[in-house]
Enzyme design. Structure first.
Site, PDB file in Angstrom:
ATOM      1  N   ARG A 171       0.767  -1.325  -0.007  1.00 49.73           N
ATOM      2  CA  ARG A 171       0.029  -0.006  -0.267  1.00 49.73           C
ATOM      3  C   ARG A 171       1.045   1.308  -0.030  1.00 49.73           C
ATOM      4  O   ARG A 171       0.604   2.345   0.687  1.00 49.73           O
ATOM      5  CB  ARG A 171      -0.732   0.053   1.117  1.00 49.73           C
ATOM      6  CG  ARG A 171      -1.793  -1.156   1.236  1.00 49.73           C
ATOM      7  CD  ARG A 171      -2.950  -1.154   0.089  1.00 49.73           C
ATOM      8  NE  ARG A 171      -3.676  -2.311  -0.017  1.00 49.73           N
ATOM      9  CZ  ARG A 171      -3.260  -3.259  -0.350  1.00 49.73           C
ATOM     10  NH1 ARG A 171      -2.119  -3.613  -1.106  1.00 49.73           N
ATOM     11  NH2 ARG A 171      -4.000  -4.474  -0.311  1.00 49.73           N
ATOM     12  N   SER A 249     -10.733   0.112   3.358  1.00 46.59           N
ATOM     13  CA  SER A 249      -9.978  -0.117   4.728  1.00 46.59           C
ATOM     14  C   SER A 249      -9.358   1.069   5.359  1.00 46.59           C
ATOM     15  O   SER A 249      -8.740   1.784   4.348  1.00 46.59           O
ATOM     16  CB  SER A 249      -8.741  -1.112   4.640  1.00 46.59           C
ATOM     17  OG  SER A 249      -9.295  -2.417   3.896  1.00 46.59           O
ATOM     18  N   GLU A 345      -4.398   4.309   6.106  1.00 47.41           N
ATOM     19  CA  GLU A 345      -4.295   4.074   4.776  1.00 47.41           C
ATOM     20  C   GLU A 345      -4.645   5.236   3.886  1.00 47.41           C
ATOM     21  O   GLU A 345      -4.044   5.691   2.958  1.00 47.41           O
ATOM     22  CB  GLU A 345      -5.272   2.672   4.235  1.00 47.41           C
ATOM     23  CG  GLU A 345      -4.672   2.079   2.759  1.00 47.41           C
ATOM     24  CD  GLU A 345      -5.505   0.978   2.506  1.00 47.41           C
ATOM     25  OE1 GLU A 345      -5.303  -0.266   3.129  1.00 47.41           O
ATOM     26  OE2 GLU A 345      -6.306   1.082   1.568  1.00 47.41           O
TER      27      GLU A 345
END
Ligand SMILES: Cc1cc2nc3c(=O)[nH]c(=O)nc-3n(C[C@H](O)[C@H](O)[C@H](O)COP(=O)(O)OP(=O)(O)OC[C@H]3O[C@@H](n4cnc5c(N)ncnc54)[C@H](O)[C@@H]3O)c2cc1C
Length: 349
Positions: A171, A249, A345
């Site tokens: 990520r 998320s 995130e």
């Protein structure tokens, strides 16, 4: 109000609520619709916009807007998708950064060029996909990446970057990093090229997919079947941003050393963890949050999704500040109980 000066489409006082998947309130003093590399250069040459700080906006599905941006918002709308090469070992597909990611996945499949099916239904644009190296169900963008074109927001120069230059990680990529060598906020990705390997091999081995294989008795699903399974699994687990505002998320799954992992298992033997090839362990952030009792809880109008504690949601009329307050409270309680710092995130703006 929209005006077009020197072929640039500019909106003033643009409402961003419908342009971010959390549905958070914010107004951009100036929003420019960027449809080509030339549009970026026009912005840089523009007397008023050229020197102003800039914020690149795709589909707004990985953003938490806590304020009206001070920056000029550059909304990426570069379109087009095509096969640019067919080699013995792969199809090479190119797409404009403003194309919808899921529609690209579906289109490549329809054309007979499979390979992206595990990444179906991830919201947002093609241009944002390399930024956080999107991933799901055992596959990452980096696994299918060939190269991309980006325009410098400083010089207007176009560069082509390969995977090495993008420095993909979990990520993460060079586009998320500030400081020396980082490109966060410094360029606008205009086109992305993907390498879809031949012969196609399914990416299996992810728990939810294995469950489907067991349920259906299909041990060798084709690409279309995998695409349908991934869409069905995601629809069952994740809230649709069109119905309930969210950014997917909210925290990355933390990666810890074997020693830390043993320590945490000592505190709670049920903790969900996966061994990584480098000897470290990835912990399920959703499990940690749930273990701290957050599932279904809310602060103001910001809440933790009932069906998946890793997803924070807008319960109706939430502000970015409420989302951030909730996120911080979760971080503190996870740290207090497990000694682990959860990292958000999405981009918190
Ligand atoms: C319901 C839901 C499920 C999700 N599931 C997943 C998942 O399974 N896996 C996953 O990895 N992510 C997931 N996400 C997160 C999100 O979909 C991805 O991060 C997506 O790539 C963001 O795309 P976007 O166009 O909306 O980017 P935005 O939110 O608009 O921007 C995100 C960041 O990228 C930058 N950026 C955007 N476009 C460009 C560009 N062209 N050039 C340079 N910088 C740019 C922005 O400045 C910002 O920093 C999910 C989100 C939601 C809402």
């Amino acid at each position: 109000m929209s005006t077009a000066t020197s072929a640039l489409a500019i909106d003033r006082a643009a409402n961003l609520r419908a342009l971010n998947s959390f549905g958070l309130p914010a107004v951009a003093h100036t929003l420019v619709h960027v449809r080509s590399d030339a549009d970026v250069r026009r912005v840089l040459d523009h007397a008023e916009l050229g020197r102003a700080p800039k914020l690149v906006l795709g589909g707004g599905s990985n953003l938490v807007l806590t304020r009206d941006p001070d920056e000029v918002v550059l909304r990426v709308e570069v379109l087009g998708k095509r096969l640019i090469a067919e080699r013995p070992e792969a199809w090479i597909v190119e797409a404009g950064a403003g194309e919808n990611w899921h529609e690209l996945v579906a289109w490549t499949l329809e054309q007979g060029w499979p390979g992206l099916e595990n990444l179906a239904l991830i919201p947002g644009t093609v241009g944002a996909a390399p930024v956080q190296n999107i991933g799901a169900y055992g596959l990452e963008m980096a696994d299918r990446f060939e190269s991309l074109d980006a325009v410098s927001l400083v010089t207007g120069r176009v560069v082509t970057l390969d995977a090495r230059a993008c420095a993909f990680a979990y990520r993460d990529s060079v586009f998320k990093r500030s400081g020396y060598g980082g490109l966060a906020g410094k360029c606008l990705i205009t086109r992305v090229r993907l390498r879809l390997p031949k012969p196609w091999q399914p990416v299996l081995g992810y728990l939810d997919i294995e469950r489907r294989m067991a349920e259906t008795g299909q041990r060798t699903p084709d690409a279309r079947t995998l695409f349908d399974w991934v869409c069905a699994i995601r629809r069952a687990k994740l809230p649709d941003p069109a119905q309930i505002g969210n950014a997917g998320s909210f925290f990355k799954n933390p990666v810890v050393s074997a020693e830390q992992c043993r320590d945490i298992i000592g505190r709670d033997p049920h903790i969900v963890h996966y061994a990584l090839p480098d000897g470290r362990f990835k912990l399920a952030a959703g499990w940690l949050i749930e273990a701290c009792g957050w599932r279904g809880k809310r602060i103001g109008q910001a809440g933790v999704y009932e069906r998946q504690a890793l997803v924070l949601v807008n319960c109706g009329g939430a502000t970015g500040a409420e989302v951030v307050t909730l996120a911080r409270a979760i971080q503190e309680s996870v740290y207090g109980r497990f000694g682990i710092r959860l990292e958000p995130e999405p981009l918190l703006l």
